[in-house]
Design an enzyme around this catalytic site. Structure first.
Site, short mmCIF file in Angstrom:
data_model
loop_
_atom_site.label_atom_id
_atom_site.label_comp_id
_atom_site.label_asym_id
_atom_site.label_seq_id
_atom_site.Cartn_x
_atom_site.Cartn_y
_atom_site.Cartn_z
N GLU A 81 1.40 -2.87 23.99
CA GLU A 81 2.32 -0.77 24.58
C GLU A 81 1.35 -0.56 25.54
OE1 GLU A 81 2.07 1.07 20.48
OE2 GLU A 81 3.17 -0.33 19.18
N GLY B 295 0.99 -0.84 -0.26
CA GLY B 295 0.43 0.34 -0.32
C GLY B 295 0.72 1.34 0.56
N ARG B 296 0.26 2.23 0.01
CA ARG B 296 1.33 3.25 0.62
C ARG B 296 2.81 3.70 1.27
NH1 ARG B 296 -4.33 5.51 2.25
NH2 ARG B 296 -4.26 4.18 3.94
N ILE B 297 2.67 3.28 2.53
CA ILE B 297 3.76 2.42 3.33
C ILE B 297 5.24 1.28 2.76
CG2 ILE B 297 4.84 2.69 5.67
CD1 ILE B 297 2.91 3.95 6.36
N HIS C 160 7.33 2.93 19.15
CA HIS C 160 6.36 3.77 17.95
C HIS C 160 5.79 4.97 17.61
CE1 HIS C 160 1.59 2.69 16.93
NE2 HIS C 160 2.35 3.32 16.37
N ARG D 70 2.15 -2.61 13.02
CA ARG D 70 1.28 -2.41 14.17
C ARG D 70 1.11 -4.11 15.24
NH1 ARG D 70 -0.02 1.90 13.88
NH2 ARG D 70 -2.21 2.86 14.10
#
Ligand SMILES: NC(=O)c1ccc[n+]([C@@H]2O[C@H](COP(=O)([O-])OP(=O)(O)OC[C@H]3O[C@@H](n4cnc5c(N)ncnc54)[C@H](O)[C@@H]3O)[C@@H](O)[C@H]2O)c1
Length: 321
Positions: free
Chosen positions: A264, A153-155, A282, A235
């Site tokens: 987290e 995708g985008r990243i 993060h 994630r």
């Protein structure tokens, strides 16, 4: 109208909201407890929330005046989109503006883990370095190696395109083909298993969804090369972190660069004690450009929602049909 902002965000976003609304910002630099969140949003007309806030039916039942929730993140696994859609409450996220920053952090982690930068830094700071040695801190070479990108995708795409300078062979896995990666890099779309088996570096860029939880589990780690490096900036729950600790400890893979964690702010037991993991808290989107962009996007989404317009980054546009 009143806007509640669940944690201080860059002024670039708040400055857009203040002329229009009564803006209240959580004054403390920590996530709100559940009770605090529910108490604060009771009379809010709009909420600017974070990935650390769970936005679900209980929140919608409490914030009965709210005309929308703008997430300060591109990932929205913290939001119950189906429930919001059922109630015709708009939700938004902040895509694109953090793509470059996150892709860059994946590279920072890849390089740090491959070349053992953090371990080496610790030795220098300890004063224990005895001078140059032929067998010290030998890592993995990046140029010409095989890069595996999970999620184009985008990243994932932005991350992959940055490999061009290192002449890497690029494999990727995604439901959808990425023409740009194929044309510009000669990238090949393969199955997850083939990617894991053939890649020297594996970087994860999928959203957290039921189908991606523990996508990288013990079996997946077992398919990877012993010399491979795993990078996760997606994630935490996409990787089985306990299995990762065992794999790093037992030499199933060589190293990992991790930005996100299953529970987290805690990292899995044993992870921090391992020398072959590089960890960031993060912070993949934490650049000035990216965080300002996220603040502006979240604010503009909220402004549109409160004006009764469809927000530019709407997660449930069907409510406007
Ligand atoms: N660490 C951070 O601070 C940080 C910052 C930004 C984004 N993120 C995470 O990165 C994720 C990706 O962001 P994006 O903007 O690239 O999202 P995107 O929606 O553009 O890309 C996700 C891609 O993953 C693919 N995908 C979904 N399930 C898959 C599977 N099982 N196997 C292979 N591919 C699969 C999709 O088809 C899509 O192409 C976000 O959802 C977010 O959780 C983390």
């Amino acid at each position: 109208m009143k806007i509640y902002v669940t944690r201080k965000i860059p002024e670039a976003g708040l400055a857009l909201l203040r002329p229009h609304f009564d803006v209240e910002v959580n004054p403390e630099d920590r996530p709100l407890s559940r009770a605090e969140l529910l108490a604060k949003i009771v009379d809010a007309d709009g909420v600017l929330c974070l990935l650390t806030d769970r936005i679900d039916a209980e929140v919608f039942d409490t914030a009965t005046k709210a005309r929308g929730f703008a997430n300060y993140a591109v990932g929205y696994d913290n939001m119950d989109v189906a429930e919001a859609t059922r109630r015709k409450i708009p939700l938004s996220n902040t895509p694109d503006v953090l793509t470059t920053a996150t892709a860059e952090m994946a590279w920072a982690l890849l390089f740090s883990a491959a070349r053992r930068v953090v371990e080496s830094d610790a030795v220098m700071r300890s004063g224990e370095w005895k001078g140059w040695g032929p067998l010290q801190f030998i890592g993995q070479e990046i140029t010409g190696a095989t890069l595996g990108v999970i999620g184009s995708g985008r990243i994932g795409k932005a991350f992959a395109l940055k490999s061009a300078g290192f002449g890497m062979k690029v494999l990727y896995t995604d439901e959808y083909p990425c023409a740009e990666m194929e044309e510009r890099l000669g990238a090949r779309r393969v199955s997850l298993n083939e990617l894991l088996e053939q890649s020297d570096f594996v970087s994860v860029h999928v959203p957290l969804m039921p189908g991606t939880r523990h996508l990288i589990d013990e079996a997946a780690l077992g398919r990877m090369k012993k010399t491979a490096v795993l990078v996760n900036t997606s994630r935490g729950p996409v990787v089985d972190e306990a299995a990762l600790v065992r794999a790093l400890h037992d030499g199933v893979i060589a190293a990992a660069g991790i930005d996100v964690y299953e529970a987290e702010p805690k990292a899995a037991e044993g992870l921090a004690a391992l020398p072959n993991v590089v960890m960031t808290p993060h912070t993949a989107s934490a650049t000035v450009v990216s965080r300002n962009g996220m603040a502006v996007k979240a604010a503009n989404n909220l402004i549109a929602m409160l004006a009764g317009r469809r927000p530019p980054d709407c997660l449930n546009p069907e409510i406007y049909l």
